[in-house]
Design a protein around this motif. Structure first.
Motif, PDB file in Angstrom:
ATOM      1  N   UNK A 167       0.834  -1.172   0.000  1.00 48.14           N
ATOM      2  CA  UNK A 167       0.000   0.000   0.000  1.00 48.14           C
ATOM      3  C   UNK A 167       0.878   1.234   0.000  1.00 48.14           C
ATOM      4  N   UNK A 168       0.611   2.086  -0.912  1.00 51.78           N
ATOM      5  CA  UNK A 168       1.374   3.325  -0.967  1.00 51.78           C
ATOM      6  C   UNK A 168       0.874   4.271   0.106  1.00 51.78           C
ATOM      7  N   UNK A 169       1.592   5.365   0.308  1.00 48.37           N
ATOM      8  CA  UNK A 169       1.208   6.330   1.330  1.00 48.37           C
ATOM      9  C   UNK A 169      -0.231   6.793   1.147  1.00 48.37           C
ATOM     10  N   UNK A 170      -0.667   6.970  -0.101  1.00 47.89           N
ATOM     11  CA  UNK A 170      -2.026   7.418  -0.361  1.00 47.89           C
ATOM     12  C   UNK A 170      -3.077   6.381  -0.003  1.00 47.89           C
ATOM     13  N   UNK A 218      -8.327  -7.116  14.984  1.00 44.82           N
ATOM     14  CA  UNK A 218      -8.960  -5.910  15.529  1.00 44.82           C
ATOM     15  C   UNK A 218      -8.585  -4.683  14.696  1.00 44.82           C
ATOM     16  N   UNK A 219      -7.332  -4.613  14.263  1.00 44.85           N
ATOM     17  CA  UNK A 219      -6.876  -3.476  13.457  1.00 44.85           C
ATOM     18  C   UNK A 219      -7.610  -3.423  12.127  1.00 44.85           C
ATOM     19  N   UNK A 220      -7.828  -4.589  11.517  1.00 46.97           N
ATOM     20  CA  UNK A 220      -8.556  -4.639  10.251  1.00 46.97           C
ATOM     21  C   UNK A 220      -9.990  -4.171  10.434  1.00 46.97           C
ATOM     22  N   UNK A 221     -10.623  -4.637  11.503  1.00 46.07           N
ATOM     23  CA  UNK A 221     -11.994  -4.213  11.777  1.00 46.07           C
ATOM     24  C   UNK A 221     -12.044  -2.707  12.054  1.00 46.07           C
ATOM     25  N   UNK A 266      -4.496   1.937  11.357  1.00 47.29           N
ATOM     26  CA  UNK A 266      -4.134   0.847  12.278  1.00 47.29           C
ATOM     27  C   UNK A 266      -3.159  -0.170  11.689  1.00 47.29           C
ATOM     28  N   UNK A 267      -2.817  -0.060  10.424  1.00 48.27           N
ATOM     29  CA  UNK A 267      -2.024  -1.089   9.751  1.00 48.27           C
ATOM     30  C   UNK A 267      -0.602  -0.591   9.542  1.00 48.27           C
ATOM     31  N   UNK A 268       0.346  -1.277  10.175  1.00 48.51           N
ATOM     32  CA  UNK A 268       1.751  -0.929  10.032  1.00 48.51           C
ATOM     33  C   UNK A 268       2.350  -1.521   8.773  1.00 48.51           C
ATOM     34  N   UNK A 269       3.632  -1.258   8.535  1.00 47.87           N
ATOM     35  CA  UNK A 269       4.268  -1.710   7.291  1.00 47.87           C
ATOM     36  C   UNK A 269       4.295  -3.231   7.120  1.00 47.87           C
ATOM     37  N   UNK A 270       4.551  -3.952   8.198  1.00 48.01           N
ATOM     38  CA  UNK A 270       4.623  -5.415   8.091  1.00 48.01           C
ATOM     39  C   UNK A 270       3.248  -5.994   7.746  1.00 48.01           C
ATOM     40  N   UNK A 271       2.222  -5.538   8.455  1.00 49.06           N
ATOM     41  CA  UNK A 271       0.869  -6.013   8.174  1.00 49.06           C
ATOM     42  C   UNK A 271       0.424  -5.587   6.785  1.00 49.06           C
ATOM     43  N   UNK A 272       0.797  -4.392   6.361  1.00 46.38           N
ATOM     44  CA  UNK A 272       0.451  -3.915   5.016  1.00 46.38           C
ATOM     45  C   UNK A 272       1.088  -4.812   3.957  1.00 46.38           C
ATOM     46  N   UNK A 273       2.320  -5.226   4.192  1.00 48.41           N
ATOM     47  CA  UNK A 273       2.999  -6.130   3.247  1.00 48.41           C
ATOM     48  C   UNK A 273       2.275  -7.473   3.189  1.00 48.41           C
ATOM     49  N   UNK A 274       1.862  -7.986   4.344  1.00 51.44           N
ATOM     50  CA  UNK A 274       1.111  -9.246   4.365  1.00 51.44           C
ATOM     51  C   UNK A 274      -0.174  -9.105   3.559  1.00 51.44           C
ATOM     52  N   UNK A 275      -0.875  -8.008   3.773  1.00 53.27           N
ATOM     53  CA  UNK A 275      -2.134  -7.785   3.058  1.00 53.27           C
ATOM     54  C   UNK A 275      -1.916  -7.679   1.554  1.00 53.27           C
TER      55      UNK A 275
END
Length: 130
Positions: free
Chosen positions: A1-4, A54-57, A9-18
Motif C-alpha cells: 500500500x502506498x502512502x495514499x 482488531x486493526x482490520x476491523x 491501524x495497519x503498520x508496514x509489516x501487516x500492510x505487506x502481508x495484506x
C-alpha cells in the motif's frame, strides 16, 4: 500500500502481508471484510496476532483498533477460531501420531524403580567363558 492508500491501524509489516494476499486498498479490505482478510494472511503462512484482526476491523469502521467494541471483538475471535481451524497445517508442521501409552505398575520392594529392559538376547557379561 502506498502512502495514499495507507490503512488506519495497519503498520508496514501487516500492510505487506495484506498486499501479498491481494488486499491493497481500503476498498479491497471493505469488500473482503476483516475476518476474511485475517484468514488470508494466516493461509499465506504468516503468523498474525489477534491485534491484526482488531486493526482490520478498526480500519473498516474508521476507528482505532482498541475502540472496536468488546462484543464485536468476541464475535471476530470466535469466527476466526472456526475459520483458522479449517486451514491445513503447513508442510513439515504436522504432529506425529502419538504412540499408545502403557502404564507399568511395579510390585515388591523396588517401588519407583525402573524395570530392567529385555532386549531379547542374553547379557554377554553374565555368561563369559574366560
Amino acid at each position: 500500500m502506498s502512502e495514499g492508500n495507507k490503512l488506519r491501524n495497519i503498520g508496514p509489516k501487516s500492510a505487506a502481508w495484506l498486499r501479498q494476499t491481494g488486499i491493497r486498498t481500503h476498498e479491497d479490505l471493505v469488500a473482503v471484510g476483516a475476518l476474511a482478510a485475517f484468514v488470508r494472511v494466516k493461509r499465506a503462512g504468516f503468523k498474525p496476532s489477534l491485534n491484526l484482526l482488531y486493526a482490520l476491523e478498526g480500519a473498516i469502521l474508521g476507528c482505532h483498533w482498541q475502540d472496536v467494541p468488546d462484543e464485536r471483538r468476541n464475535e471476530l475471535v470466535a469466527a476466526a477460531g472456526e475459520e483458522v481451524a479449517k486451514l491445513p497445517l503447513p508442510k513439515g508442521k504436522r504432529m506425529p501420531a502419538a504412540a499408545p501409552v502403557k502404564t507399568v505398575h511395579l510390585d515388591g520392594d523396588d517401588e519407583g524403580a525402573m524395570a530392567e529392559p529385555d532386549f531379547g538376547f542374553d547379557d554377554p557379561s553374565s555368561s563369559r567363558d574366560d
